[in-house]
Design a protein around this motif. Structure first.
Motif, PDB file in Angstrom:
ATOM      1  N   ILE A   1       0.842  -1.205   0.000  1.00  0.00           N
ATOM      2  CA  ILE A   1       0.000   0.000   0.000  1.00  0.00           C
ATOM      3  C   ILE A   1       0.874   1.250   0.000  1.00  0.00           C
ATOM      4  CG2 ILE A   1      -1.722   1.333   1.298  1.00  0.00           C
ATOM      5  CD1 ILE A   1      -2.715  -1.390   2.438  1.00  0.00           C
ATOM      6  N   ALA A   2       1.884   1.256   0.871  1.00  0.00           N
ATOM      7  CA  ALA A   2       2.782   2.416   0.978  1.00  0.00           C
ATOM      8  C   ALA A   2       3.494   2.673  -0.354  1.00  0.00           C
ATOM      9  CB  ALA A   2       3.798   2.185   2.091  1.00  0.00           C
ATOM     10  N   GLU A   3       3.995   1.597  -0.981  1.00  0.00           N
ATOM     11  CA  GLU A   3       4.693   1.762  -2.264  1.00  0.00           C
ATOM     12  C   GLU A   3       3.779   2.410  -3.304  1.00  0.00           C
ATOM     13  OE1 GLU A   3       6.290  -0.829  -6.046  1.00  0.00           O
ATOM     14  OE2 GLU A   3       6.295  -1.822  -4.075  1.00  0.00           O
ATOM     15  N   ILE A   4       2.516   1.933  -3.366  1.00  0.00           N
ATOM     16  CA  ILE A   4       1.606   2.399  -4.419  1.00  0.00           C
ATOM     17  C   ILE A   4       1.139   3.828  -4.187  1.00  0.00           C
ATOM     18  CG2 ILE A   4      -0.689   2.022  -5.437  1.00  0.00           C
ATOM     19  CD1 ILE A   4      -0.149  -1.023  -5.059  1.00  0.00           C
ATOM     20  N   ILE A   5       0.839   4.186  -2.938  1.00  0.00           N
ATOM     21  CA  ILE A   5       0.323   5.549  -2.718  1.00  0.00           C
ATOM     22  C   ILE A   5       1.455   6.587  -2.770  1.00  0.00           C
ATOM     23  CG2 ILE A   5      -1.676   4.729  -1.401  1.00  0.00           C
ATOM     24  CD1 ILE A   5      -0.336   5.711   1.158  1.00  0.00           C
ATOM     25  N   GLY A   6       2.716   6.107  -2.620  1.00  0.00           N
ATOM     26  CA  GLY A   6       3.863   7.001  -2.767  1.00  0.00           C
ATOM     27  C   GLY A   6       4.392   7.541  -1.451  1.00  0.00           C
ATOM     28  N   LYS A   7       5.632   8.037  -1.512  1.00  0.00           N
ATOM     29  CA  LYS A   7       6.342   8.483  -0.312  1.00  0.00           C
ATOM     30  C   LYS A   7       5.631   9.650   0.375  1.00  0.00           C
ATOM     31  CE  LYS A   7      10.876   8.707  -0.362  1.00  0.00           C
ATOM     32  NZ  LYS A   7      12.269   9.185  -0.586  1.00  0.00           N
ATOM     33  N   GLU A   8       5.323  10.691  -0.379  1.00  0.00           N
ATOM     34  CA  GLU A   8       4.749  11.897   0.231  1.00  0.00           C
ATOM     35  C   GLU A   8       3.394  11.605   0.871  1.00  0.00           C
ATOM     36  OE1 GLU A   8       6.525  14.518   0.681  1.00  0.00           O
ATOM     37  OE2 GLU A   8       8.114  13.540  -0.472  1.00  0.00           O
ATOM     38  N   GLU A   9       2.562  10.797   0.162  1.00  0.00           N
ATOM     39  CA  GLU A   9       1.234  10.485   0.692  1.00  0.00           C
ATOM     40  C   GLU A   9       1.324   9.617   1.938  1.00  0.00           C
ATOM     41  OE1 GLU A   9      -2.969  10.507   0.919  1.00  0.00           O
ATOM     42  OE2 GLU A   9      -1.566  11.784  -0.193  1.00  0.00           O
ATOM     43  N   THR A  10       2.281   8.676   1.959  1.00  0.00           N
ATOM     44  CA  THR A  10       2.469   7.807   3.128  1.00  0.00           C
ATOM     45  C   THR A  10       2.845   8.646   4.350  1.00  0.00           C
ATOM     46  OG1 THR A  10       3.141   5.936   1.747  1.00  0.00           O
ATOM     47  CG2 THR A  10       3.802   5.867   4.068  1.00  0.00           C
ATOM     48  N   ILE A  11       3.806   9.513   4.156  1.00  0.00           N
ATOM     49  CA  ILE A  11       4.248  10.372   5.275  1.00  0.00           C
ATOM     50  C   ILE A  11       3.100  11.276   5.737  1.00  0.00           C
ATOM     51  CG2 ILE A  11       5.808  12.284   5.883  1.00  0.00           C
ATOM     52  CD1 ILE A  11       7.855  10.942   3.917  1.00  0.00           C
ATOM     53  N   GLN A  12       2.376  11.842   4.789  1.00  0.00           N
ATOM     54  CA  GLN A  12       1.267  12.733   5.109  1.00  0.00           C
ATOM     55  C   GLN A  12       0.193  12.015   5.923  1.00  0.00           C
ATOM     56  OE1 GLN A  12       0.799  16.168   4.436  1.00  0.00           O
ATOM     57  NE2 GLN A  12      -0.860  15.789   5.859  1.00  0.00           N
ATOM     58  N   ARG A  13      -0.119  10.792   5.545  1.00  0.00           N
ATOM     59  CA  ARG A  13      -1.172  10.041   6.274  1.00  0.00           C
ATOM     60  C   ARG A  13      -0.735   9.689   7.688  1.00  0.00           C
ATOM     61  NH1 ARG A  13      -4.278   6.020   1.875  1.00  0.00           N
ATOM     62  NH2 ARG A  13      -4.510   7.614   0.252  1.00  0.00           N
ATOM     63  N   ILE A  14       0.543   9.338   7.854  1.00  0.00           N
ATOM     64  CA  ILE A  14       1.037   9.040   9.209  1.00  0.00           C
ATOM     65  C   ILE A  14       0.926  10.288  10.074  1.00  0.00           C
ATOM     66  CG2 ILE A  14       3.103   8.461  10.555  1.00  0.00           C
ATOM     67  CD1 ILE A  14       3.964   6.653   8.178  1.00  0.00           C
ATOM     68  N   GLN A  15       1.373  11.394   9.517  1.00  0.00           N
ATOM     69  CA  GLN A  15       1.348  12.674  10.234  1.00  0.00           C
ATOM     70  C   GLN A  15      -0.077  13.068  10.632  1.00  0.00           C
ATOM     71  OE1 GLN A  15       3.081  15.768   7.872  1.00  0.00           O
ATOM     72  NE2 GLN A  15       3.961  16.811   9.623  1.00  0.00           N
ATOM     73  N   THR A  16      -1.003  12.915   9.709  1.00  0.00           N
ATOM     74  CA  THR A  16      -2.397  13.298   9.957  1.00  0.00           C
ATOM     75  C   THR A  16      -3.052  12.386  10.996  1.00  0.00           C
ATOM     76  OG1 THR A  16      -2.579  14.065   7.668  1.00  0.00           O
ATOM     77  CG2 THR A  16      -4.644  13.650   8.829  1.00  0.00           C
ATOM     78  N   ALA A  17      -2.689  11.083  10.980  1.00  0.00           N
ATOM     79  CA  ALA A  17      -3.366  10.094  11.842  1.00  0.00           C
ATOM     80  C   ALA A  17      -2.884  10.120  13.283  1.00  0.00           C
ATOM     81  CB  ALA A  17      -3.179   8.696  11.251  1.00  0.00           C
ATOM     82  N   LEU A  18      -1.646  10.499  13.515  1.00  0.00           N
ATOM     83  CA  LEU A  18      -1.052  10.370  14.857  1.00  0.00           C
ATOM     84  C   LEU A  18      -1.885  10.995  15.979  1.00  0.00           C
ATOM     85  CD1 LEU A  18       2.821  10.644  14.382  1.00  0.00           C
ATOM     86  CD2 LEU A  18       1.544   8.831  15.561  1.00  0.00           C
ATOM     87  N   PRO A  19      -2.416  12.192  15.819  1.00  0.00           N
ATOM     88  CA  PRO A  19      -3.199  12.778  16.918  1.00  0.00           C
ATOM     89  C   PRO A  19      -4.426  11.954  17.312  1.00  0.00           C
ATOM     90  CG  PRO A  19      -2.616  14.462  15.311  1.00  0.00           C
ATOM     91  CD  PRO A  19      -2.225  13.146  14.695  1.00  0.00           C
ATOM     92  N   ALA A  20      -4.990  11.210  16.365  1.00  0.00           N
ATOM     93  CA  ALA A  20      -6.203  10.413  16.649  1.00  0.00           C
ATOM     94  C   ALA A  20      -5.914   9.263  17.611  1.00  0.00           C
ATOM     95  CB  ALA A  20      -6.780   9.863  15.350  1.00  0.00           C
ATOM     96  N   PHE A  21      -4.631   8.881  17.728  1.00  0.00           N
ATOM     97  CA  PHE A  21      -4.266   7.719  18.572  1.00  0.00           C
ATOM     98  C   PHE A  21      -3.979   8.123  20.027  1.00  0.00           C
ATOM     99  CE2 PHE A  21      -2.609   4.693  15.012  1.00  0.00           C
ATOM    100  CZ  PHE A  21      -3.789   4.933  14.295  1.00  0.00           C
ATOM    101  N   GLU A  22      -3.871   9.418  20.251  1.00  0.00           N
ATOM    102  CA  GLU A  22      -3.531   9.895  21.605  1.00  0.00           C
ATOM    103  C   GLU A  22      -4.690   9.717  22.562  1.00  0.00           C
ATOM    104  OE1 GLU A  22      -0.550  10.513  22.393  1.00  0.00           O
ATOM    105  OE2 GLU A  22       0.207  10.419  20.350  1.00  0.00           O
TER     106      GLU A  22
END
Length: 507
Positions: free
Chosen positions: A486-507
């Motif tokens: 999934i990470a390979e297909i969506i690309g580097k920038e999108e993978t990093i962006q999704r991790i960054q966006t999701a992190l606050p939801a886990f707190e």
């Protein structure tokens, strides 16, 4: 010399085509092809009051989608046309008159009011809906009770009338059904059916016999709801053409829903299709969803229909159309009703999605995706995505649910699945891993996975504990193909962006 096999399907253009109708087509088609014969499509539009615009086109579209193309039809005329009964109107009166001359049919001049009066006057507790039959015809206004002079006068004055069959008294009518064996009927319980209506159009009873004879039909397979009409048709064959010319008959079992014969109401109530394709009623505007639009492949639809009331005696369930042509025998069609199971229907579709090459259905899935927003401009990548998720799809429409995250970031995250085991170390891992991903010199699933595992080892956390959070960050939930693909297909920038966006939801 043996006759060439000729079978027919003769629908009325009155609405959408129920899957029972398509199964009748299928069994006719298989039998014809197996014997090197002809499959004829005849439009039975004698009841002009029930004619629905668009219904005839719908029938052809359905058969085309299912791959069950007729050899002869209104669109592909052969030597036995016309193939629409309304265009054959002049043929039928001569046969109806012939029956009157032989004394086995009669003119009936009863008005609508007189028929209503009859039903009221002869209504009893044991017979709440009296029929125009052997006991009642002697009390009505017809050529059996009127003098020849009166009949002639009425005919000369063009008095509206119908022609009815004169059912014999105290006889047994029998025939051999290819599925059911010997079937017999007592004529006493059959009413004097109308053969020719006041507008000069035949009813089904007369038209089906005349047309089957003139079109040289050798085998007639139809639903068991027509069994009660069999004695009328047999007598018509006997009187007009001789029983030796009658096609061999087979009456197919009903397809059953949760509460009896499968109906459109069952589909609406239980949420599954009963029509082959979407049908929009031109009068009410009501839309009935079809198997095609629900996400079924035509190969699966044909396969599941074949198995609704038939099997070849083996454990095999998946058949191509070519295999069905080779294996099908009408004698192995079951006598009892076949229960429609929507979950089993989806199983067939799931198996065919896995079995068929992506090229078979890629365009349909692509159209679905683009109807929801994303523009698919990389076909090679799209095929890879479909390949990754197809084992999880029971319907073509499932591809969106299983793969939409490749084209748009999830709008909701199943953070609750992660929170019980979430801690500051894991949060730090993902914060730091974003930087690690940014500096990766190669962006392939194997390279990303290797970096992920090494970084987890450095952090002292088992990779297995980190894969689910990463999946939810990228996908939104606990599903999907391997997370590094999934990470390979969506690309580097999108993978990093999704991790960054999701992190606050886990707190």
């Amino acid at each position: 010399m043996e006759k060439r096999v000729r079978v027919r399907f003769a629908p009325s253009p009155t609405g959408g085509l129920h899957l029972g109708g398509v199964r009748t087509v299928l069994y006719n088609y298989l039998f014809a092809k197996q014997h090197g014969g002809d499959f004829v499509l005849r439009i039975e539009d004698t009841d002009q009051n029930r004619y629905v615009p668009g219904a005839e086109d719908y029938i052809f579209d359905t058969l085309s989608w299912a791959g069950l193309e007729p050899d002869e039809s209104t669109r592909k005329p052969g030597a036995f046309g016309p193939y629409r009964q309304s265009e054959r109107k002049e043929l039928y009166r001569q046969y109806a008159e012939q029956l009157v001359q032989k004394g086995v049919a009669y003119y009936a001049f009863d008005t609508t009011e007189e028929l209503e009066k009859m039903r009221h006057n002869f209504k009893t507790e044991s017979n709440p809906t009296p029929q125009y039959d052997q006991s009642i015809r002697t009390k009505m206004r017809n050529s059996l009770t009127l003098s020849a002079e009166e009949v002639d006068s009425l005919l000369q004055n063009n008095t509206p009338h119908v022609i009815r069959i004169k059912m014999p008294v105290g006889e047994t009518v029998s025939f051999n059904d290819m599925i059911r064996g010997e079937v017999s009927f007592e004529t006493a319980i059959v009413d004097d059916k109308v053969l020719l209506k006041a507008d000069g159009m035949p009813t089904y009873h007369l038209a089906v016999v005349v047309d089957d004879r003139l079109m040289e039909i050798t085998h007639a397979f139809r639903g068991e709801e027509w069994l009660p009409s069999a004695p009328v048709h047999i007598l018509l064959w006997q009187h007009l053409f001789g029983l030796e010319n009658m096609p061999q008959w087979a009456h197919l079992p009903l397809i059953l829903g949760p509460s009896g014969k499968l109906s459109k109401r069952d589909g609406a109530k239980y949420g599954f299709p009963v029509f082959s394709m979407n049908w929009a009623d031109p009068k009410s505007g009501e839309l009935t969803e079809g198997f095609k639009e629900k996400g079924f492949l035509p190969q699966a639809f044909v396969n599941l229909l074949a198995m609704l009331g038939w099997n070849d005696g083996t454990e095999q369930e998946l058949f191509t159309l070519e295999e069905l042509i080779q294996r099908f025998t009408i004698e192995k069609v079951h006598k009892g009703g076949a229960k429609f199971d929507y979950e089993k229907a989806k199983w067939f579709n799931h198996e065919w999605i896995k079995r068929l090459p992506l090229s078979t259905y890629k365009q349909q899935v692509k159209d679905l995706f683009e109807s929801k927003g994303p523009i698919i401009d990389n076909d090679q990548q799209f095929e890879r995505i479909l390949e990754l998720v197809k084992d999880r799809c029971h319907l073509l429409t499932d591809f969106w649910e299983q793969a939409s995250f490749f084209y748009q970031a999830p709008t909701a995250l199943d953070a609750a699945s992660v929170k019980p085991k979430w801690n500051a170390d894991k949060a730090k891992f993902f914060q730091d891993f974003q930087q690690e991903l940014q500096s990766l010199p190669e962006w392939t699933s194997a390279f990303i996975e290797n970096a992920f595992k090494q970084f987890a080892a450095t952090a002292g956390i088992k990779p297995g504990e980190l894969q689910l959070p990463m999946r939810i960050m990228l996908v939104g939930g606990k599903f999907g193909p391997p997370v590094f693909d999934i990470a390979e297909i969506i690309g580097k920038e999108e993978t990093i962006q999704r991790i960054q966006t999701a992190l606050p939801a886990f707190e």
